[in-house]
Design an enzyme around this catalytic site. Structure first.
Site, PDB file in Angstrom:
ATOM      1  N   HIS A   1       0.827  -1.208   0.000  1.00 25.31           N
ATOM      2  CA  HIS A   1       0.000   0.000   0.000  1.00 25.31           C
ATOM      3  C   HIS A   1       0.859   1.255   0.000  1.00 25.31           C
ATOM      4  CE1 HIS A   1      -3.414   2.629   0.871  1.00 25.31           C
ATOM      5  NE2 HIS A   1      -2.587   3.251   1.701  1.00 25.31           N
ATOM      6  N   GLU A   2       1.850   1.288   0.867  1.00 22.97           N
ATOM      7  CA  GLU A   2       2.677   2.488   1.013  1.00 22.97           C
ATOM      8  C   GLU A   2       3.464   2.813  -0.252  1.00 22.97           C
ATOM      9  OE1 GLU A   2       3.010   4.719   3.579  1.00 22.97           O
ATOM     10  OE2 GLU A   2       1.284   3.727   4.481  1.00 22.97           O
ATOM     11  N   SER A   3       3.842   1.800  -1.010  1.00 18.55           N
ATOM     12  CA  SER A   3       4.666   2.014  -2.205  1.00 18.55           C
ATOM     13  C   SER A   3       3.859   1.979  -3.497  1.00 18.55           C
ATOM     14  CB  SER A   3       5.772   0.951  -2.276  1.00 18.55           C
ATOM     15  OG  SER A   3       5.209  -0.350  -2.387  1.00 18.55           O
TER      16      SER A   3
END
Length: 283
Positions: free
Chosen positions: A149-151
Site C-alpha cells: 500500500h505504502e509504495s
C-alpha cells in the site's frame, strides 16, 4: 398535562422500538474464534450482525448475501493476532512464486519496476534477529500488505511530492543539501528517522539518504527497522493495529478507502499463503 403525558409515552415507546431495531442489526460480539448464532453473519472484521455490513462482501460465515467466497473463520487457538501459528522460515514463506506474484503487478511505467527483489527482501529480513528463525505467516502477509500500500504496489521507491522533511535535532541534524522525503517500501521520512535507522543498521543514512532509493536491501532494511520498532509490538492486536501504527490518520472512518486498500492486500496475501487472516482487520 394529558397531552404532555401522551407525548412522553409515545417518545418512550419510540425509544424502546429504536433499541429493539438496533439490537437486531448491530452486535458487538466478536466471531473470529467463537462464531455467531445461526441467524447472524460473521463480518469480514470479525463481528456478528444481520445488515449488509455483516452479510455482504467479506462475510465469513452465516447467511451471507455476498456472491464471493466467505472468509474462513479463525481456527481455534489462532486468535486474531498476527504472531499466531502457522510459522516457517522466511525463505519458505516468501517463496520465489509468492514474491514474483506480487511483483508481477508492477506496471512497466513504474519508477521502481525491477528495483525490489526477493533476494534483497530475504537478506534484509535475515539481518534482524526476529526473522532468523521461524516467522508467523500472518506477520509476513501483513508486512508485505502494508509495504504494498505504502509504495503503490511497489511502483515507487521515492515519494512523489518530495519535501525537505528536516526537523531541528541535536542527535540527528540535517545534512546541508539533503532532503529526507519518503523512500523505500514504507516511505521512511524525516531526518530523525533516517538518523535512527542508520544508527541501528550501521549505515550513513543521515548524510546519504538516497542510499535507501539506490539499494533494494537497504530499502527493505529501513522499512523493517520501522516495522520492528513501531509495528511489531502490536501484532497480537490484529491487522488493524498495524495500520493505526503506520498511519493512524486513516483510522476511525477518516479514510476508509485507504484502510480497505491495506486490508485487501492483506487478505490477498493470506489467501496465497493458505492462512486465515484473524480478526480485527480494520481500524
Amino acid at each position: 398535562m394529558a397531552t404532555l403525558r401522551a407525548m412522553l409515552k409515545n417518545a418512550f415507546i419510540l425509544f424502546l422500538f429504536t433499541l429493539t431495531i438496533m439490537a437486531k442489526t448491530v452486535f458487538s460480539q466478536q466471531c473470529g474464534t467463537t462464531g455467531c448464532a445461526a441467524n447472524l453473519c460473521c463480518s469480514r472484521y470479525g463481528y456478528c450482525g444481520t445488515t449488509d455490513a455483516y452479510c455482504g462482501t467479506g462475510c465469513r460465515s452465516g447467511p451471507c448475501s455476498s456472491s464471493t467466497t466467505p472468509i474462513p473463520p479463525t481456527p481455534s487457538g489462532g486468535a486474531g493476532g498476527l504472531n499466531a501459528d502457522p510459522r516457517d522460515t522466511i525463505e519458505n514463506v516468501v517463496t520465489p512464486a509468492f514474491f514474483d506474484g506480487i511483483m508481477s503487478k508492477v506496471g512497466n511505467g513504474c519508477p521502481a519496476k525491477g528495483f525490489y527483489t526477493r533476494q534483497a527482501f530475504i537478506a534484509a529480513a535475515q539481518s534482524f534477529d526476529a526473522y532468523k528463525g521461524t516467522v508467523a505467516k500472518r506477520e509476513i502477509a501483513a508486512m508485505l500488505a502494508q509495504f504494498s500500500h505504502e509504495s503503490g504496489s511497489f511502483c515507487y521507491k521515492e515519494e512523489i511530492a518530495r519535501g525537505k522533511y528536516c526537523s531541528p535535532s541535536t542527535a540527528y541534524p540535517c545534512t546541508p543539501g539533503k532532503d529526507y522525503y519518503g523512500r523505500g517500501p514504507i516511505q521512511i521520512t524525516w531526518n530523525y528517522n533516517y538518523g535512527a535507522a542508520g544508527k541501528f543498521l550501521g549505515l550513513p543514512l543521515l548524510t546519504d539518504p538516497d542510499m535507501v532509493a539506490r539499494s533494494p536491501q537497504v530499502a527493505f532494511q529501513c522499512a523493517m527497522w520501522f516495522w520492528n520498532l513501531n509495528v511489531r509490538p502490536v501484532l497480537d492486536q490484529g491487522f488493524g493495529a498495524t495500520t493505526r501504527k503506520i498511519n493512524g490518520g486513516e483510522c476511525n472512518g477518516r479514510r476508509p478507502a485507504a484502510v480497505q486498500s491495506r486490508v485487501n492486500y492483506y487478505l490477498e496475501f493470506c489467501r496465497t499463503l493458505g492462512i486465515t487472516p484473524g480478526a480485527n482487520l480494520s481500524c
